[in-house]
Design a protein around this motif. Structure first.
Motif, short mmCIF file in Angstrom:
data_model
loop_
_atom_site.label_atom_id
_atom_site.label_comp_id
_atom_site.label_asym_id
_atom_site.label_seq_id
_atom_site.Cartn_x
_atom_site.Cartn_y
_atom_site.Cartn_z
N GLY A 105 0.78 -1.23 0.00
CA GLY A 105 0.00 0.00 0.00
C GLY A 105 0.80 1.27 0.00
O GLY A 105 0.28 2.35 -0.32
N GLU A 106 2.08 1.20 0.34
CA GLU A 106 2.86 2.43 0.47
C GLU A 106 3.19 3.05 -0.89
O GLU A 106 3.28 4.27 -1.01
N ALA A 107 3.40 2.23 -1.89
CA ALA A 107 3.68 2.78 -3.22
C ALA A 107 2.48 3.58 -3.72
O ALA A 107 2.62 4.68 -4.26
N LEU A 108 1.28 3.03 -3.53
CA LEU A 108 0.08 3.75 -3.95
C LEU A 108 -0.11 5.01 -3.12
O LEU A 108 -0.45 6.07 -3.66
N ALA A 109 0.11 4.91 -1.82
CA ALA A 109 -0.03 6.08 -0.96
C ALA A 109 0.91 7.19 -1.38
O ALA A 109 0.56 8.38 -1.36
N HIS A 110 2.12 6.81 -1.82
CA HIS A 110 3.09 7.80 -2.28
C HIS A 110 2.58 8.49 -3.54
O HIS A 110 2.60 9.74 -3.63
N VAL A 111 2.11 7.71 -4.52
CA VAL A 111 1.63 8.28 -5.77
C VAL A 111 0.43 9.17 -5.53
O VAL A 111 0.35 10.31 -6.03
N VAL A 112 -0.53 8.69 -4.74
CA VAL A 112 -1.73 9.47 -4.47
C VAL A 112 -1.38 10.74 -3.70
O VAL A 112 -1.95 11.81 -3.94
N GLY A 113 -0.42 10.64 -2.79
CA GLY A 113 0.02 11.82 -2.07
C GLY A 113 0.62 12.86 -3.00
O GLY A 113 0.36 14.07 -2.85
N ARG A 114 1.40 12.41 -3.97
CA ARG A 114 1.97 13.33 -4.95
C ARG A 114 0.86 13.99 -5.77
O ARG A 114 0.90 15.19 -6.05
N LEU A 115 -0.13 13.19 -6.16
CA LEU A 115 -1.23 13.72 -6.95
C LEU A 115 -2.07 14.71 -6.14
O LEU A 115 -2.53 15.73 -6.66
N LYS A 116 -2.26 14.41 -4.86
CA LYS A 116 -3.02 15.33 -4.02
C LYS A 116 -2.30 16.68 -3.92
O LYS A 116 -2.93 17.75 -3.95
N ALA A 117 -0.98 16.64 -3.82
CA ALA A 117 -0.20 17.88 -3.76
C ALA A 117 -0.37 18.69 -5.04
O ALA A 117 -0.18 19.91 -5.04
N GLN A 118 -0.74 18.02 -6.14
CA GLN A 118 -0.95 18.69 -7.42
C GLN A 118 -2.42 19.07 -7.62
O GLN A 118 -2.78 19.59 -8.68
N GLY A 119 -3.25 18.79 -6.61
CA GLY A 119 -4.64 19.22 -6.69
C GLY A 119 -5.68 18.13 -6.79
O GLY A 119 -6.87 18.43 -6.94
N LEU A 120 -5.29 16.85 -6.76
CA LEU A 120 -6.25 15.75 -6.87
C LEU A 120 -7.34 15.87 -5.82
O LEU A 120 -7.07 16.15 -4.65
N ASP A 121 -8.59 15.64 -6.24
CA ASP A 121 -9.73 15.76 -5.33
C ASP A 121 -10.17 14.44 -4.72
O ASP A 121 -10.80 14.44 -3.65
N GLY A 122 -9.88 13.32 -5.37
CA GLY A 122 -10.39 12.08 -4.81
C GLY A 122 -9.95 10.84 -5.57
O GLY A 122 -9.19 10.90 -6.53
N LEU A 123 -10.47 9.69 -5.10
CA LEU A 123 -10.13 8.37 -5.65
C LEU A 123 -11.39 7.64 -6.09
O LEU A 123 -12.43 7.73 -5.44
N GLU A 124 -11.26 6.87 -7.14
CA GLU A 124 -12.31 5.93 -7.50
C GLU A 124 -12.05 4.65 -6.70
O GLU A 124 -11.20 3.83 -7.06
N THR A 125 -12.78 4.48 -5.63
CA THR A 125 -12.54 3.34 -4.73
C THR A 125 -13.31 2.11 -5.16
O THR A 125 -12.86 0.98 -4.97
N ARG A 126 -14.51 2.30 -5.73
CA ARG A 126 -15.32 1.17 -6.20
C ARG A 126 -15.26 1.12 -7.73
O ARG A 126 -15.56 2.10 -8.40
N HIS A 127 -14.89 -0.04 -8.24
CA HIS A 127 -14.71 -0.21 -9.68
C HIS A 127 -14.80 -1.70 -9.99
O HIS A 127 -14.53 -2.54 -9.12
N SER A 128 -15.14 -2.02 -11.21
CA SER A 128 -15.29 -3.42 -11.58
C SER A 128 -13.99 -4.21 -11.52
O SER A 128 -14.00 -5.44 -11.49
N ASP A 129 -12.85 -3.54 -11.49
CA ASP A 129 -11.57 -4.21 -11.30
C ASP A 129 -11.22 -4.42 -9.83
O ASP A 129 -10.25 -5.10 -9.53
#
Length: 323
Positions: free
Chosen positions: A232-256
């Protein structure tokens, strides 16, 4: 690793009482304006028949179907979210070694905003340059398909992409499924894969915001991040970087996403104070995924709608029933 056309088993959506309004939404759908098979104007009726009360049209790199879909949603009295799914550079750290794909959902966008017109034209040009290169690479492997066959299958006015090439490969018997086409030939790491120039995540997020929308990371599992040492840490790192660039959220529920994926993505969103979204990634008959497959509660739509209204005003919700 599951690929996009291999959904986990999630079970059917629970039925709402007869006296209650539909309790479900689907905020990730495609039409034949990109690589789906349904007309944009048909989606509201299909969503309503599937027991949904809200949905988003998020075609790949185009908003060509939004106007027709919005008009039909208004007639069907179903809540509609104008959206787009943007392909962006997955190399957020600049290492030159991204493993998977990074897509951003723009929800509650103004489809007439100039930035969207400019970027969709640029992305269409990039696809048009990459697609023939894939055909050339396939030919070098002894896989004989013509680009005209891909164009004919896609149909006029469609954003042509790799899913259409995959369908031709299936049709001609070179592979048994779209999944196999991506894994063996045209997906990242495939023998005929051709990379195209992509805008950065920062550029995409900034553009979605300029168009009055919310920017959310689509299907995080498709980033294919290594998690062997610290899960989970690799994803947390990427999402953290994206949040710093303005990301508003995650698609948590998906068919994958399996139930365990949903749980960890929800936990990550909570940890980083991000919004959540969810959707089936429905493509009509092109994939086996059904409308509403991800079983996304209507409350997810309502939280996103309320945040869009708080930021941009009530005009961002362009069609559907009044709350």
């Amino acid at each position: 690793m599951r690929y996009f056309n291999e959904p986990p088993t999630l079970g059917p959506m629970p039925a709402a009482p007869d006296s209650a309004p539909p309790r479900w939404c689907d905020l990730h759908l495609h039409s034949n304006a990109s690589d789906g098979t349904d007309e944009p104007a048909d989606l509201p009726r299909l969503c309503k028949a599937a027991g949904l009360s809200a949905f988003a049209l998020t075609d790949h790199d185009t908003v060509a179907g939004v106007a027709a879909c919005a008009a039909a949603a208004k007639k069907q009295k179903i809540d509609f979210v104008p959206g787009i799914e943007l392909s962006v550079d997955p190399d957020v750290d600049g290492t030159g070694e991204p493993a998977g794909t990074l897509h951003l959902l723009g929800l509650f966008i103004d489809p007439g905003h100039p930035w969207l017109g400019e970027i969709t034209q640029a992305l269409t040009r990039a696809r048009a340059e990459r697609n023939p290169e894939i055909i050339r690479k396939l030919s070098g492997l002894g896989v004989r398909i013509a680009y005209d066959e891909v164009l004919d299958l896609a149909g006029p006015g469609t954003t042509v992409g790799r899913p259409h090439i995959a369908q031709v490969l299936v049709k001609k018997g070179y592979v048994k499924s779209v999944h196999e086409a991506f894994a063996k030939y045209i997906g990242s790491g495939g023998a005929a894969y051709a990379r195209r120039d992509l805008m950065t995540a920062k550029e995409a997020i900034k553009g979605v915001h300029a168009a009055g929308g919310l920017a959310l990371l689509a299907h995080p599992v498709q980033l294919r991040l290594p998690d062997e040492d610290r899960p989970g840490e690799a994803l947390a790192h990427v999402v953290g970087r994206l949040k710093a660039q303005g990301l508003d959220g995650l698609e948590t529920r998906h068919s994958d996403h399996a139930p365990a994926d949903v749980a960890r993505f929800e936990a990550l969103a909570d940890r980083l104070n991000l919004l959540t979204t969810g959707g089936s990634d429905y493509h009509g008959s092109r994939k086996s995924i059904q409308l509403g497959h991800a079983a996304v509660p209507r409350g997810v739509y309502e939280r996103l709608r309320d945040e869009a209204r708080r930021r941009w005003g009530p005009g961002r919700v362009v069609a559907g029933r009044k709350p």
